[in-house]
Design a protein around this motif. Structure first.
Motif, short mmCIF file in Angstrom:
data_model
loop_
_atom_site.label_atom_id
_atom_site.label_comp_id
_atom_site.label_asym_id
_atom_site.label_seq_id
_atom_site.Cartn_x
_atom_site.Cartn_y
_atom_site.Cartn_z
N UNK A 74 25.33 1.74 -5.93
CA UNK A 74 24.69 3.06 -5.99
C UNK A 74 25.30 4.03 -4.99
N UNK A 75 25.80 3.52 -3.88
CA UNK A 75 26.36 4.40 -2.86
C UNK A 75 27.74 4.93 -3.24
N UNK A 76 28.25 4.51 -4.41
CA UNK A 76 29.53 5.05 -4.90
C UNK A 76 29.34 6.07 -6.00
N UNK A 77 28.13 6.60 -6.11
CA UNK A 77 27.84 7.59 -7.14
C UNK A 77 28.83 8.75 -7.11
N UNK A 78 29.30 9.11 -5.90
CA UNK A 78 30.14 10.29 -5.77
C UNK A 78 31.49 10.14 -6.47
N UNK A 79 31.94 8.90 -6.66
CA UNK A 79 33.19 8.68 -7.38
C UNK A 79 33.01 9.06 -8.85
N UNK A 80 31.83 8.71 -9.42
CA UNK A 80 31.55 9.10 -10.80
C UNK A 80 31.34 10.62 -10.90
N UNK A 81 30.72 11.22 -9.89
CA UNK A 81 30.52 12.66 -9.90
C UNK A 81 31.86 13.38 -9.86
N UNK A 82 32.77 12.89 -9.05
CA UNK A 82 34.12 13.48 -8.99
C UNK A 82 34.79 13.43 -10.36
N UNK A 83 34.72 12.28 -11.01
CA UNK A 83 35.34 12.14 -12.33
C UNK A 83 34.65 13.04 -13.36
N UNK A 84 33.35 13.18 -13.25
CA UNK A 84 32.60 14.06 -14.15
C UNK A 84 33.08 15.51 -14.01
N UNK A 85 33.23 15.97 -12.77
CA UNK A 85 33.73 17.33 -12.55
C UNK A 85 35.15 17.50 -13.07
N UNK A 86 35.96 16.46 -12.90
CA UNK A 86 37.37 16.56 -13.31
C UNK A 86 37.54 16.41 -14.82
N UNK A 87 36.98 15.36 -15.39
CA UNK A 87 37.26 15.02 -16.79
C UNK A 87 36.33 15.71 -17.77
N UNK A 88 35.05 15.84 -17.41
CA UNK A 88 34.09 16.41 -18.35
C UNK A 88 34.05 17.94 -18.27
N UNK A 89 34.14 18.48 -17.05
CA UNK A 89 34.02 19.91 -16.87
C UNK A 89 35.35 20.60 -16.60
N UNK A 90 36.34 19.86 -16.10
CA UNK A 90 37.62 20.48 -15.76
C UNK A 90 37.53 21.42 -14.58
N UNK A 91 36.59 21.15 -13.66
CA UNK A 91 36.35 22.06 -12.55
C UNK A 91 37.12 21.68 -11.28
N UNK A 92 37.76 20.53 -11.27
CA UNK A 92 38.66 20.18 -10.17
C UNK A 92 39.93 19.61 -10.78
N UNK A 93 40.99 19.59 -9.96
CA UNK A 93 42.28 19.17 -10.47
C UNK A 93 42.39 17.66 -10.53
#
Length: 272
Positions: A253-272
């Motif tokens: 559970x403490x690695x949630x931020x890795x999934x959040x990063x991928x969500x921003x990158x792959x799903x939203x395209x908001x980070x490189x």
């Protein structure tokens, strides 16, 4: 007075004077509930809400901004674990972070989120109005909240909360171990704020199944978003508890931020 955007972490006071609704407040009567905590990073008294900006190096900035809403039961703010530590991590992704110090402790037990929602929405508006000076995009301003701060981020986005406009609602929301979506002692329907969430932007949800009924309520909200065709992602972990921020533990559970990063990158395209 305009903030000095060249300083390391400029602070922006959100209201020119007394925040709306606090005109008759006696600050000396405010007292946060006595929670047993050994953290030393708690902010327990905010009458003049503010943003603290953490800006990434210019060469990696992607134009995305995240307003961070720390948790603390609307009684205090876990300012380091769910604020500065999150901001520093977001900066490594090229994201501008703005930690929101919203009003605490609670002004009202019945409408405990009302003042903080005004603060968070005003923060979105201020960032959009100052986007050029900050070098950020007006269509990539999101919120990331923890526990009570996750409730705040979602309540700020809900069209069922009075005062919602296109200018003061975020473009995406991350809600990590969200609290107060429904009764946390017995299985119950969602709060009306989170039913039929039409108009919500994309939402990322994460919780641990041993976190009382908060994971159950997060799953209920996911289904509401799904039924309303809102792009959403839900991560439920068997263990992890509550209130860990991004501090590593033996629990996934403490690695949630890795999934959040991928969500921003792959799903939203908001980070490189």
């Amino acid at each position: 007075m305009k903030p000095d955007f060249q300083s390391t972490h400029p602070t922006i006071r959100l209201w020119g004077g007394v925040p709306p609704g606090d005109e008759t407040l006696d600050p000396t009567a405010l007292k946060a509930a006595d929670f047993s905590r050994d953290d030393l990073d708690l902010v327990k008294f905010v009458t003049n809400p503010y943003l603290t900006l953490f800006r990434p190096p210019a060469n990696i900035s992607c134009g995305t901004t995240v307003i961070i809403c720390p948790g603390g039961a609307y009684e205090f703010l876990s300012f380091d674990k769910e604020g500065t530590e999150i901001a520093c991590w977001l900066n490594t992704l090229g994201i501008t972070a703005a930690i929101l110090a919203y009003r605490v402790p609670r002004r009202s037990q019945a409408d405990f989120h009302r003042g903080p929602v005004q603060d968070s929405r005003h923060a979105v508006t201020w960032l959009r109005e100052n986007a050029d000076a900050l070098g950020i995009r007006t269509d990539r301003i999101g919120m990331l909240g923890f526990s009570a701060g996750a409730h705040l981020a979602l309540a700020s986005t809900s069209i069922h909360e009075a005062g919602a406009t296109a200018e003061n609602r975020p473009d995406f929301v991350g809600a990590i171990y969200p609290a107060y979506l429904a009764n946390e002692e017995i299985p119950s329907p969602l709060d009306p704020l989170f039913r039929s969430p039409d108009g919500f932007p994309p939402v990322f949800l994460s919780a641990a199944q041993n976190d009382m009924l908060r994971s159950y309520n997060a799953a209920q909200f996911y289904l509401e978003l799904f039924k309303s065709n809102i792009p959403t992602e839900l991560h439920l972990y068997p263990e992890g508890g509550h209130g860990y921020g991004i501090r590593r533990s033996e629990f996934p559970a403490s690695r949630w931020h890795l999934q959040f990063e991928e969500w921003l990158r792959c799903n939203l395209g908001f980070i490189r």
